[in-house]
Design a protein around this motif. Structure first.
Motif, PDB file in Angstrom:
ATOM      1  N   PHE A 163      -2.451  -4.970   1.523  1.00 25.84           N
ATOM      2  CA  PHE A 163      -2.458  -4.751   2.976  1.00 25.84           C
ATOM      3  C   PHE A 163      -1.625  -5.828   3.670  1.00 25.84           C
ATOM      4  O   PHE A 163      -0.830  -5.527   4.572  1.00 25.84           O
ATOM      5  CB  PHE A 163      -3.892  -4.759   3.513  1.00 25.84           C
ATOM      6  CG  PHE A 163      -4.000  -4.334   4.950  1.00 25.84           C
ATOM      7  CD1 PHE A 163      -4.195  -3.001   5.278  1.00 25.84           C
ATOM      8  CD2 PHE A 163      -3.911  -5.253   5.983  1.00 25.84           C
ATOM      9  CE1 PHE A 163      -4.292  -2.590   6.603  1.00 25.84           C
ATOM     10  CE2 PHE A 163      -4.012  -4.866   7.306  1.00 25.84           C
ATOM     11  CZ  PHE A 163      -4.196  -3.525   7.615  1.00 25.84           C
TER      12      PHE A 163
ATOM     13  N   HIS B 294      -2.412   3.547   3.373  1.00 28.38           N
ATOM     14  CA  HIS B 294      -2.292   2.812   4.631  1.00 28.38           C
ATOM     15  C   HIS B 294      -2.789   3.672   5.789  1.00 28.38           C
ATOM     16  O   HIS B 294      -3.562   3.221   6.645  1.00 28.38           O
ATOM     17  CB  HIS B 294      -0.831   2.408   4.848  1.00 28.38           C
ATOM     18  CG  HIS B 294      -0.624   1.533   6.031  1.00 28.38           C
ATOM     19  ND1 HIS B 294       0.576   1.420   6.688  1.00 28.38           N
ATOM     20  CD2 HIS B 294      -1.489   0.725   6.711  1.00 28.38           C
ATOM     21  CE1 HIS B 294       0.462   0.576   7.693  1.00 28.38           C
ATOM     22  NE2 HIS B 294      -0.788   0.154   7.734  1.00 28.38           N
TER      23      HIS B 294
ATOM     24  N   THR C 172       2.043  -5.172   3.117  1.00 23.44           N
ATOM     25  CA  THR C 172       2.548  -4.003   3.834  1.00 23.44           C
ATOM     26  C   THR C 172       2.669  -4.247   5.332  1.00 23.44           C
ATOM     27  O   THR C 172       3.635  -3.823   5.967  1.00 23.44           O
ATOM     28  CB  THR C 172       1.620  -2.792   3.586  1.00 23.44           C
ATOM     29  OG1 THR C 172       1.584  -2.510   2.188  1.00 23.44           O
ATOM     30  CG2 THR C 172       2.116  -1.553   4.334  1.00 23.44           C
ATOM     31  N   THR C 173       1.684  -4.921   5.908  1.00 20.85           N
ATOM     32  CA  THR C 173       1.607  -5.025   7.370  1.00 20.85           C
ATOM     33  C   THR C 173       1.947  -6.406   7.920  1.00 20.85           C
ATOM     34  O   THR C 173       2.208  -6.545   9.113  1.00 20.85           O
ATOM     35  CB  THR C 173       0.192  -4.662   7.853  1.00 20.85           C
ATOM     36  OG1 THR C 173      -0.741  -5.659   7.397  1.00 20.85           O
ATOM     37  CG2 THR C 173      -0.222  -3.291   7.339  1.00 20.85           C
TER      38      THR C 173
ATOM     39  N   ILE D 150      -6.490  -7.933   6.565  1.00 21.43           N
ATOM     40  CA  ILE D 150      -7.354  -6.834   6.991  1.00 21.43           C
ATOM     41  C   ILE D 150      -8.292  -7.300   8.094  1.00 21.43           C
ATOM     42  O   ILE D 150      -8.530  -6.581   9.073  1.00 21.43           O
ATOM     43  CB  ILE D 150      -8.154  -6.286   5.785  1.00 21.43           C
ATOM     44  CG1 ILE D 150      -7.230  -5.469   4.882  1.00 21.43           C
ATOM     45  CG2 ILE D 150      -9.332  -5.429   6.249  1.00 21.43           C
ATOM     46  CD1 ILE D 150      -7.919  -4.846   3.695  1.00 21.43           C
TER      47      ILE D 150
ATOM     48  N   LEU E  97       0.825  -1.206   0.000  1.00 21.99           N
ATOM     49  CA  LEU E  97       0.000   0.000   0.000  1.00 21.99           C
ATOM     50  C   LEU E  97       0.861   1.260   0.000  1.00 21.99           C
ATOM     51  O   LEU E  97       1.927   1.292   0.618  1.00 21.99           O
ATOM     52  CB  LEU E  97      -0.886   0.020   1.243  1.00 21.99           C
ATOM     53  CG  LEU E  97      -2.020  -0.995   1.324  1.00 21.99           C
ATOM     54  CD1 LEU E  97      -2.656  -0.925   2.703  1.00 21.99           C
ATOM     55  CD2 LEU E  97      -3.062  -0.743   0.246  1.00 21.99           C
TER      56      LEU E  97
END
Length: 308
Positions: A227, A193, A230-231, A235, A188
């Motif tokens: 997502f 984000h 990135t994390t 989600i 993202l």
């Protein structure tokens, strides 16, 4: 039973109390509590591998770094669940105050025998162990906490089985970690984000994937993939984590009725909220509130109830 363990402290003194425990052949399960200075700064080192899950409300400020060559030198946020590799000092700077956690301790030989891995985690991947995001690990620790606090038939056998599955889940989680330097492109954008975080943390209820896709202008498939990249978490897991943190904060810091908290968080009824909360932290909303606010009555009239 209340034993006392001396935790290695860097600058300030505090003591960890073991309130309940189950000792199994391959692992030891403990419920531990402490009252730290506010704020607190200390260094903790475990002689064996351990994984711990905090049971109190999320602290406003809790950071740490592993003191080993090759690990991230900056202080990073500590999440609800963290891994403590054997003989690796963890330097912590946090809000302090009362804390309680469930932890599973297992020695290196048991981990190597069960998983076939000699090393728990490589130093350049350790930063991912400060904030472990895995519903299966969280659920297992919650079950172990319940068993330690209220042992049932064959508790030691069950703790051994759950502890073994926990080692496998940790090995899987660590295997999926990527060093920060090798994270692929395609995640993202920073603005997107931040947009998602602000939206999820300020909305009542539980935003859906469709809601977030509409917010960002991305397809649901692309948003889910970006997502996660990135994390490191889905989600769904992130939204549930935020919802649990909000629940814990409202139980500890407000006078809202439990049914009103359930409504604000998007649950259809207080019983479904209680089931979800117990699954996440190993205790009911009522017992959590009593532990965080010992003097509070069982239920306190709230503005939402009075307005109904």
């Amino acid at each position: 039973m209340t034993n006392v363990i001396a935790a290695q402290q860097a600058t300030q003194s505090s003591t960890i109390h073991v309130d309940a425990a189950i000792v199994a052949p391959n692992c030891t399960i403990q419920i531990v509590s402490a009252i730290h200075p506010t704020p607190v700064e200390y260094t903790h080192c475990e002689p064996h591998h351990a994984i711990a899950m905090q049971r109190q409300r999320k602290q406003a400020f809790s950071t740490g770094r592993y003191l080993i060559e090759g690990a991230e030198k900056r202080f990073e946020d500590i999440g609800r669940v963290l891994v403590l590799p054997a003989n690796v000092p963890l330097e912590v700077r946090a809000e302090g105050g009362p804390t309680q956690a469930v932890r599973c301790i297992f020695n290196q030989d048991a981990y190597a025998r069960i998983t076939g891995l000699d090393e728990l985690v490589h130093p350049n991947e350790m930063v991912g162990c400060l904030d472990v995001k895995s519903p299966r690990i969280t659920d297992t620790l919650a079950r172990l906490a319940g068993e330690a606090e209220a042992p049932g038939f064959a508790s030691r056998v069950l703790a051994e089985a759950l502890g073994t599955s926990l080692m496998v889940e940790i090995a899987r989680y660590v295997n999926d970690l990527q060093p920060r330097s090798t994270i692929q492109r395609g995640g993202l954008a920073r603005r997107t984000h931040r947009q998602i975080i602000e939206y999820v943390e300020t909305q009542n209820g539980t935003p859906s994937l469709s809601d977030l896709a509409k917010l960002t202008g991305l397809s649901r498939r692309h948003l889910s993939r970006a997502f996660k990249q990135t994390t490191g978490q889905t989600i769904y897991d992130y939204v549930e984590q935020v919802r649990f943190n909000r629940a814990a904060n409202m139980l500890a810091d407000t006078d809202l009725l439990i049914k009103d908290i359930a409504f604000k968080l998007g649950f259809t009824c207080s019983s479904s909220f209680s089931v979800a909360f117990r699954r996440a932290c190993g205790e009911t909303p009522k017992s959590f509130r009593k532990r965080m606010r010992p003097g509070a009555p069982d239920e306190i009239a709230s503005p939402l109830s009075l307005a109904a």
